[in-house]
Every structure is written in C-alpha cells, then in structure tokens.
Design a protein around this motif. Structure first.
Motif, PDB file in Angstrom:
ATOM      1  N   GLU A   1       0.274  -1.625   0.322  1.00  0.00           N
ATOM      2  CA  GLU A   1       0.318  -0.239  -0.327  1.00  0.00           C
ATOM      3  C   GLU A   1       1.126   1.692   0.214  1.00  0.00           C
TER       4      GLU A   1
ATOM      5  N   VAL B   1       2.651   1.999  -3.270  1.00  0.00           N
ATOM      6  CA  VAL B   1       1.322   2.263  -4.585  1.00  0.00           C
ATOM      7  C   VAL B   1       1.322   4.036  -4.166  1.00  0.00           C
TER       8      VAL B   1
ATOM      9  N   ASP C   1       2.934   6.521  -7.127  1.00  0.00           N
ATOM     10  CA  ASP C   1       1.530   7.170  -7.969  1.00  0.00           C
ATOM     11  C   ASP C   1       1.572   8.564  -7.509  1.00  0.00           C
TER      12      ASP C   1
END
Length: 265
Positions: free
Chosen positions: A212, A215, A219
């Motif tokens: 998590e 990412v 991102d």
C-alpha cells in the motif's frame, strides 16, 4: 566532518559520450555493494559509485547535516549529470529529498531501490518505533548475509551470527535513529514535484515498504512507475543483480530515447 567524507569511485570509465550511471548506497552500506549489478550493465557505460558518510563503520557525525546535502556533494564531485541515479534504501530517501526539492543534479532519471515511506495518515507512535527497530535489526543481519553471498553457506552459522552482532553494535542506536527520523519525515515529502522518469523498485518480501505504501509513493510522483519483485527482499539489487541491472538499463534506454530541447525527431 566535511565534504571529504564523500568519495566517488569509478567502476567503469565508459566510452566517450556513454550514459552515466551513478550509484548511492544505503545505511551501513558500501560503494562496492553495487559491483554485482554493474557487471550486468553495458560495459560501455560510465559507472560511478559514491561512498557516502553513512557507510559501514561510520561515526554518525554526519547527522548534523542534511543527508540530501551529502548526496548533493557526491553529485557535484562526479562532474556530470547522471543519466540514471541509482540509490538504495537510506540513499534512495536522500535522492527523494533532492528530487522533491527539484534539484537538477539528480539527473535525467532515478531508480529508487527499497526506499521507505510513511503514509501521511499513519501517526508516529511508540508501536511504529518498536516495529521499525525490529525491521532495522533484521535488515542489518540480511545486509551482512547479502554481502557474503554464496560464501555465507560455507561459514559456520555461529561465525555469521557473530558478524551480524558486530554489524548491529556498529550501527547502534544512532544508525536506527537516523533511519527512523527520515522515515517519519518521509510523509511530508513533496512527491508531486517529481516529474522526471523514476522507477520505484521494491521487493515483495521486504517489510520496509508494504504494498500500500509502495503504491502511494509511486502514485504520488507523476513521473514514477512501480516495479515489484515478488521474491525480492531489502537487498534484491544484490541477490537478483541481473534483474536489477535490466531495470536500470531500461531507464537508460528510455531517457536516451527522449528528444532533447530543440532536437528534431
């Protein structure tokens, strides 16, 4: 301690006009730790590895100065802007500090191996502190075993354990405090500033950067992509050097294919 604490070691001089690949090691690391990866790069590349003040056996007096500033000293020392800056763990977060500050010295692209990142919604707690300390202890041990490579299997386990104990005592609480401080501060990085091509390279078996968080980190940077090696740990750039080199080579080829300002395609 001053800028002389940083040194640049040439692994390969490269051919004239060749891409420059520049390495930055992590906490308690060594500039030679990049040698396995470098052997799988195009032998015509110019390859330089920085020796940074947080190397193995340091005295931690460098902590009074920004770790990004130390990395900046190394970038100045090389005398050219890298095609790819390749950085691991603590070194990767030093690179992130410069990247988020729009420092042009980081070069055309960056490969971040196993950086750490705290999701902003996670408060800094004693539980986080203790879990981070356990991870740090495990990483120091894995770092010793990764550097030993196949030789580790030929040594008496008690000998390896002794080497790990020496490394842990050498890093000590100051080493952990430096890493935890940067981990806590990572939630405030201005990731949106990073538009240069960037690869966030993580190991699926590495507890430092859960999926998590990986990412979210990738991102958050418009120029970034995330690559995960499921079987990789915190030192997969050493244990899977061929794979890691292929990722770096891909970045070199990508940035070399980009048109320069004013250039016709």
């Amino acid at each position: 301690m001053n800028g002389s604490a940083v040194k640049a070691h040439t692994i390969a001089p490269g051919r004239p006009g060749a891409p420059l690949v520049l390495f930055a090691h992590g906490m308690e690391g060594h500039w030679k730790s990049w040698t396995p990866l470098a052997t799988h790069l195009d032998q015509g590349y110019r390859v330089v590895s920085l020796e940074l003040p947080w190397k193995a056996g340091n005295d931690f007096r460098w902590r009074n100065r920004s770790f990004g500033t130390w990395l900046g000293d190394g970038l100045d020392m090389v005398g050219a802007v890298p095609d790819v800056l390749v950085a691991h763990s603590f070194g990767a977060n030093a690179a992130l500090e410069l990247m988020c500050g729009l420092d042009p010295r980081v070069g055309a692209s960056v490969a971040l191996f196993c950086p750490f990142y705290r999701l902003p919604r996670y408060e800094v707690t004693w539980r986080m502190f203790e879990r981070s300390r356990e991870t740090f202890t495990a990483h120091v041990g894995e770092g010793v075993r990764a550097r030993l490579g196949k030789r580790a299997a030929t040594l008496d386990p008690e000998v390896v354990d002794g080497m790990v104990k020496i490394a842990l005592n050498r890093a000590g609480p100051l080493g952990f405090a430096a890493v935890f401080d940067r981990y806590a501060a990572s939630a405030d990085l201005q990731l949106g500033n990073v538009e240069i091509p960037t690869k966030v390279l993580v190991g699926g078996m590495d507890p430092t950067l859960p999926a998590e968080s990986a990412v979210a980190l990738a991102d958050g940077m418009p120029g970034a992509t995330l690559r995960t090696l499921d079987r990789g740990d915190h030192f997969f750039h050493v244990r899977y050097a061929r794979y890691a080199a292929a990722e770096v080579t891909g970045l070199v080829e990508d940035v070399r294919a980009l048109p320069k300002v004013g250039e016709l395609r």
